[in-house]
Design an enzyme around this catalytic site. Structure first.
Site, mmCIF file in Angstrom:
data_model
loop_
_atom_site.group_PDB
_atom_site.id
_atom_site.type_symbol
_atom_site.label_atom_id
_atom_site.label_comp_id
_atom_site.label_asym_id
_atom_site.label_seq_id
_atom_site.Cartn_x
_atom_site.Cartn_y
_atom_site.Cartn_z
ATOM 1 N N GLN A 17 0.772 -1.084 -0.051
ATOM 2 C CA GLN A 17 -0.101 -0.114 0.085
ATOM 3 C C GLN A 17 0.751 1.324 0.132
ATOM 4 O OE1 GLN A 17 -3.613 2.296 2.745
ATOM 5 N NE2 GLN A 17 -3.098 0.153 3.148
ATOM 6 N N LYS A 136 11.850 -5.281 8.631
ATOM 7 C CA LYS A 136 10.578 -5.086 7.660
ATOM 8 C C LYS A 136 9.267 -4.250 8.321
ATOM 9 C CE LYS A 136 11.259 -9.623 5.254
ATOM 10 N NZ LYS A 136 10.560 -10.661 4.749
ATOM 11 N N ASP A 171 0.657 3.315 6.034
ATOM 12 C CA ASP A 171 0.896 2.985 4.606
ATOM 13 C C ASP A 171 0.697 4.143 3.638
ATOM 14 O OD1 ASP A 171 1.659 0.564 5.266
ATOM 15 O OD2 ASP A 171 -0.352 -0.356 4.951
ATOM 16 N N GLY A 250 -8.009 19.260 20.947
ATOM 17 C CA GLY A 250 -7.766 20.853 20.812
ATOM 18 C C GLY A 250 -8.192 21.496 22.090
HETATM 19 C C1 LIG Z 1 6.435 -5.151 2.807
HETATM 20 C C2 LIG Z 1 7.419 -5.908 3.252
HETATM 21 C C3 LIG Z 1 7.427 -6.085 4.880
HETATM 22 C C4 LIG Z 1 7.496 -7.242 2.536
HETATM 23 O O1 LIG Z 1 8.816 -8.068 2.850
HETATM 24 P P1 LIG Z 1 9.042 -9.293 1.956
HETATM 25 O O2 LIG Z 1 8.018 -10.294 2.298
HETATM 26 O O3 LIG Z 1 10.483 -9.761 2.311
HETATM 27 O O4 LIG Z 1 8.721 -8.995 0.482
HETATM 28 P P2 LIG Z 1 9.714 -8.105 -0.557
HETATM 29 O O5 LIG Z 1 9.026 -8.018 -1.845
HETATM 30 O O6 LIG Z 1 10.217 -6.895 0.139
HETATM 31 O O7 LIG Z 1 10.901 -9.249 -0.938
HETATM 32 C C5 LIG Z 1 10.680 -10.625 -1.489
HETATM 33 C C6 LIG Z 1 11.848 -10.977 -2.222
HETATM 34 O O8 LIG Z 1 11.294 -10.523 -3.633
HETATM 35 C C7 LIG Z 1 12.484 -9.952 -4.435
HETATM 36 N N1 LIG Z 1 11.782 -9.093 -5.528
HETATM 37 C C8 LIG Z 1 10.830 -8.187 -5.532
HETATM 38 N N2 LIG Z 1 10.607 -7.756 -6.823
HETATM 39 C C9 LIG Z 1 11.458 -8.624 -7.557
HETATM 40 C C10 LIG Z 1 11.376 -8.516 -9.079
HETATM 41 N N3 LIG Z 1 10.808 -7.889 -9.682
HETATM 42 N N4 LIG Z 1 12.282 -9.548 -9.398
HETATM 43 C C11 LIG Z 1 13.074 -10.435 -8.706
HETATM 44 N N5 LIG Z 1 12.864 -10.504 -7.353
HETATM 45 C C12 LIG Z 1 11.980 -9.557 -6.936
HETATM 46 C C13 LIG Z 1 13.115 -9.160 -3.224
HETATM 47 O O9 LIG Z 1 14.331 -8.885 -3.763
HETATM 48 C C14 LIG Z 1 13.001 -10.212 -2.306
HETATM 49 O O10 LIG Z 1 14.302 -10.878 -2.450
HETATM 50 P P3 LIG Z 1 15.319 -11.204 -1.155
HETATM 51 O O11 LIG Z 1 14.494 -11.781 0.068
HETATM 52 O O12 LIG Z 1 16.130 -12.409 -1.637
HETATM 53 O O13 LIG Z 1 16.144 -10.176 -1.107
HETATM 54 C C15 LIG Z 1 9.025 -5.300 2.808
HETATM 55 O O14 LIG Z 1 9.188 -5.056 1.728
HETATM 56 C C16 LIG Z 1 9.124 -4.038 3.599
HETATM 57 O O15 LIG Z 1 9.341 -3.849 4.865
HETATM 58 N N6 LIG Z 1 9.102 -2.767 2.874
HETATM 59 C C17 LIG Z 1 9.388 -1.545 3.263
HETATM 60 C C18 LIG Z 1 8.381 -1.060 4.272
HETATM 61 C C19 LIG Z 1 6.984 -0.882 3.356
HETATM 62 O O16 LIG Z 1 6.856 -0.208 2.326
HETATM 63 N N7 LIG Z 1 6.041 -1.714 3.991
HETATM 64 C C20 LIG Z 1 4.816 -2.082 3.249
HETATM 65 C C21 LIG Z 1 3.827 -1.128 3.934
HETATM 66 S S1 LIG Z 1 2.294 -1.186 2.999
#
Ligand SMILES: CC(C)(COP(=O)(O)OP(=O)(O)OC[C@H]1O[C@@H](n2cnc3c(N)ncnc32)[C@H](O)[C@@H]1OP(=O)(O)O)[C@@H](O)C(=O)NCCC(=O)NCCS
Length: 425
Positions: A17, A136, A171, A250
């Site tokens: 989000q 995260k 978010d 307030g």
């Molecule tokens: C949201 C969140 C908790 C999810 O974490 P997650 O489950 O680990 O998922 P992510 O999508 O970030 O990463 C998963 C994997 O997909 C990979 N990935 C994402 N897009 C990709 C793509 N197009 N191609 C290949 N790999 C991809 C990432 O590199 C990651 O790989 P790794 O674990 O080997 O490094 C985390 O991304 C986060 O903390 N983000 C920052 C804060 C945020 O915006 N939170 C969401 C609020 S709505």
């Protein structure tokens, strides 16, 4: 008249989000937003909270007006495609888990070399100086770390627990914060010719909305009390800002008042502020039919009213709001100059004609006919020279071929990327 961000190209590696709320806004404002999605899976919200076998409402409500490319940016070929996309882009934005984009080779330092004019926007749970920098984060984590949960909710009884707001303070609020940073960086680039990195943490975005609670912390430190809080004057204050239920927060007293039908309708309430100004208080007393409150010292000054706030609220309920429907109360008191509004349920909002008319609540046709039209929140800023058109969110990889062609890939090369699972699973 062109859209404000026409000609701005955004490479969007965001999901869930926070990031998508920002890039959707950029797209509504006319930017070409290219959403990079993991082949076969895409944004994790596509398949979350499903009400039917189709892209979820969660995804659809946050990804309108974008284009989607399926691309595995962990492969050499995928990295090459992303590099080509970044070369003439204006904005790159990502919100993957801390370190993920760096590990793929797309750190700020590297991307700057590809395109020094690029704005590199990064959204994380915590800022670089935080002990939680590598953690995260989702909405609720940010609301807790940002001071919102500690200061929201009931202040006594079994529900005196840190409470999460239903509003997306962690978010979408963070998405709007980083949007401001991106727009400022674009204007700055016009002056300097160079891009820059913009970071925004979810914790900081929540703290920014809790500014008034920091104000109260300092007041509490200085005086030992907060006399607009419901604890005043009969309960004790500790050394940290407490939760305050529905108190206005307030200088003016405010509360939720039960209206006719509250026994069966959990939202039959209005919120009313008892304005402290001379005119505001006069209007309040006259509208409520209580002219005697203008002279009785228990009511006539804020100092007199504050210790009796709940007695006053009870009188208002019993003599006025409980006898009337919430819409009638809001209209009548509102017209009499009292800051007052109905507690609207999501159903009320869904069916509100004025919100449809203003384009705040809009119907959009989904790409999947099974979904058909869906309801979403449209652009809440109203411009005099531009009206955003909310368009269909993309199917996963809908624009893969078109985008690759625009980068000069031939049909044979596109097939090869597909066969090698760079753009497919
Ligand atoms: C949201 C969140 C908790 C999810 O974490 P997650 O489950 O680990 O998922 P992510 O999508 O970030 O990463 C998963 C994997 O997909 C990979 N990935 C994402 N897009 C990709 C793509 N197009 N191609 C290949 N790999 C991809 C990432 O590199 C990651 O790989 P790794 O674990 O080997 O490094 C985390 O991304 C986060 O903390 N983000 C920052 C804060 C945020 O915006 N939170 C969401 C609020 S709505």
């Amino acid at each position: 008249m062109p859209a404000p961000l026409e000609g701005i190209k955004v490479i969007d590696m965001t999901q869930v989000q926070s990031g998508p709320s920002c890039t959707q806004m950029l797209a509504w404002l006319g930017a070409d937003v290219i959403k990079i999605e993991r082949p076969g899976k895409g944004d994790q919200t596509r398949g979350e909270l499903l009400d039917m076998e189709s892209d979820s409402l969660y995804f659809l409500q946050l990804n309108a007006n974008k284009r989607s490319i399926e691309l595995n940016t962990k492969t050499a070929e995928g990295k090459e495609v992303l590099t080509k996309l970044l070369k003439d882009a204006d904005v790159f934005i990502e919100n993957l888990h801390p370190g993920a984009v760096d590990h793929m080779g797309f750190s700020w330092e590297n991307v700057q070399k590809i395109n020094p004019r690029l704005i590199y926007a990064s959204l994380k749970g915590f800022n670089a100086d935080s002990p939680y920098v590598d953690v995260k984060a989702y909405e609720d984590v940010a609301q807790c770390a940002g001071g919102a949960a500690a200061t929201t909710g009931w202040w006594k009884g079994e529900y005196n627990v840190p409470t999460i707001s239903a509003a997306a303070l962690g978010d979408s609020n963070t998405g709007m914060h980083i949007l401001i940073g991106i727009l400022a960086a674009l204007l700055h680039r016009d002056k300097t010719g160079v891009g820059q990195k913009v970071t925004q943490s979810m914790q900081d975005a929540v703290i920014n909305l809790c500014r008034v609670k920091l104000r109260d912390q300092i007041r509490l430190d200085n005086t030992g009390t907060l006399n607009e809080y419901p604890q005043y004057p009969n309960e004790t204050f500790g050394d940290t800002v407490p939760r305050s239920g529905n108190a206005s927060g307030g200088a003016h007293l405010g509360w939720t008042f039960r209206c006719k039908g509250w026994e069966t309708d959990p939202n039959a309430y209005v919120y009313m502020i008892l304005q402290d100004t001379k005119k505001g208080w006069e209007d309040t007393c006259n509208a409520l039919g209580k002219p005697e409150w203008l002279t009785d010292p228990k009511y006539s000054t804020h100092k007199g009213r504050a210790p009796h706030a709940f007695e006053i609220f009870k009188e208002i309920e019993e003599e006025y709001t409980l006898k009337n429907d919430k819409f009638v109360v809001s209209k009548t008191l509102g017209e009499a100059g009292i800051p007052c509004g109905p507690v609207l349920s999501m159903k009320d909002i869904q069916n509100d004609e004025s919100l449809r008319k203003s384009g705040t609540i809009v119907e959009v046709e989904a790409a999947d006919p099974k979904r058909g039209k869906f309801l979403t929140v449209g652009c809440t800023q109203k411009f005099s020279n531009f009206t955003p058109v909310i368009k269909t969110p993309p199917k996963l990889g809908e624009h893969t071929e078109e985008i690759l062609k625009s980068l000069g890939y031939t049909d044979a090369q596109i097939k090869e990327l597909h066969d090698k699972k760079v753009t497919s699973v």
